[in-house]
Design a protein around this motif. Sequence first.
Motif, PDB file in Angstrom:
ATOM      1  N   TYR A 145      24.547  25.293  65.488  1.00 43.52           N
ATOM      2  CA  TYR A 145      24.706  25.279  66.946  1.00 43.52           C
ATOM      3  C   TYR A 145      23.629  26.153  67.608  1.00 43.52           C
ATOM      4  O   TYR A 145      22.977  25.734  68.562  1.00 43.52           O
ATOM      5  N   ALA A 146      23.440  27.366  67.062  1.00 49.51           N
ATOM      6  CA  ALA A 146      22.463  28.283  67.651  1.00 49.51           C
ATOM      7  C   ALA A 146      21.034  27.793  67.433  1.00 49.51           C
ATOM      8  O   ALA A 146      20.147  28.086  68.239  1.00 49.51           O
ATOM      9  N   ARG A 186      18.484  26.745  72.134  1.00 45.04           N
ATOM     10  CA  ARG A 186      17.512  27.808  71.899  1.00 45.04           C
ATOM     11  C   ARG A 186      16.832  28.233  73.189  1.00 45.04           C
ATOM     12  O   ARG A 186      16.607  27.426  74.093  1.00 45.04           O
ATOM     13  N   ARG A 187      16.510  29.518  73.247  1.00 45.71           N
ATOM     14  CA  ARG A 187      15.818  30.071  74.413  1.00 45.71           C
ATOM     15  C   ARG A 187      14.353  30.334  74.117  1.00 45.71           C
ATOM     16  O   ARG A 187      13.614  30.756  75.009  1.00 45.71           O
ATOM     17  N   VAL A 205      31.949  27.759  56.226  1.00 39.58           N
ATOM     18  CA  VAL A 205      31.791  26.605  57.113  1.00 39.58           C
ATOM     19  C   VAL A 205      31.565  27.071  58.545  1.00 39.58           C
ATOM     20  O   VAL A 205      30.723  26.529  59.276  1.00 39.58           O
ATOM     21  N   GLY A 206      32.300  28.099  58.957  1.00 42.81           N
ATOM     22  CA  GLY A 206      32.142  28.621  60.305  1.00 42.81           C
ATOM     23  C   GLY A 206      30.758  29.179  60.550  1.00 42.81           C
ATOM     24  O   GLY A 206      30.150  28.933  61.602  1.00 42.81           O
ATOM     25  N   VAL A 207      30.240  29.928  59.573  1.00 44.80           N
ATOM     26  CA  VAL A 207      28.884  30.480  59.705  1.00 44.80           C
ATOM     27  C   VAL A 207      27.853  29.360  59.727  1.00 44.80           C
ATOM     28  O   VAL A 207      26.886  29.395  60.492  1.00 44.80           O
ATOM     29  N   TYR A 208      28.047  28.338  58.881  1.00 42.79           N
ATOM     30  CA  TYR A 208      27.137  27.197  58.848  1.00 42.79           C
ATOM     31  C   TYR A 208      27.107  26.473  60.196  1.00 42.79           C
ATOM     32  O   TYR A 208      26.044  26.171  60.727  1.00 42.79           O
TER      33      TYR A 208
END
Length: 260
Positions: free
Chosen positions: A216-217, A223-224, A208-211
């Motif tokens: 978010y990223a 995003r950059r 869940v944390g990785v998801y």
Amino acid sequence: MGLLSNRVGRGSLKPGDHIYSWRAAYIYAHHGIYVGDDKVIHFTRRGQEVGTGTMLDLVLMSSGPNRGHIPCPTCTLTEEGHGVVSSCLDCFLAGGVLYRFEYAVNPALFLAKARGGTCTLAVSDPDDIVVHRANYLLDNGFGCYNVFKNNCEDFAIYCKTGLLLADQNAMGRSGQAVSIIGAPLSAVLSTPLRLVTTNVYGMAATAVGVYCASRYAGDIGMRRDVLKMSVEDLTRRLETGALQVAEPSLAALLSPTPVS
């Protein structure tokens, strides 16, 4: 707007709103820009709401709305043309519930809405600019439809923010697409962490944390690899071939990128 739902009433709509409606079984949502006078401008694959050109279409198409055989007296969805169409609100909703996409949400609210395609950290431009972009793209098109890189949500987000990806090979702006890729990605990335914990709850929490981190990223507001582009410049580049949308396979999108 609430934590659990972005559902709104028709009376609260104003020109420039990014709206959406979930289709059968909540498999996907269809997005568009409300431009006033009960009209919605949205992006399709030659009149079809979704499409990948693969066997996945059997699932997606089966979950789509059942349209009657009687033509709508106020709008017509054609399979020809560039895919950007104008529909009445009833045809856009196709019997579904009306929701409004949220912009400039705080990170806590963004992560609390675990399903992608409902909100973003990005800031919206003024409503009159949003409506201008939608109407301009209605006349000039938004390129080739691609369910992973250039879909109806990408169209609506561009109309609201004017942001495009600098890297045309990257995943699109769509929160739905990021969620689709993020779920298997979280499972893959969390697998090496089985050496850290053998507890099933610990593994689930890690996944869940990785998801959440991938969502978010991948959000357009974080995003950059994005740039601001006027709608006139966008369509000019599409016409000259300076901007193109490839047709990546699902397998290619899920394949990990080699690290040099």
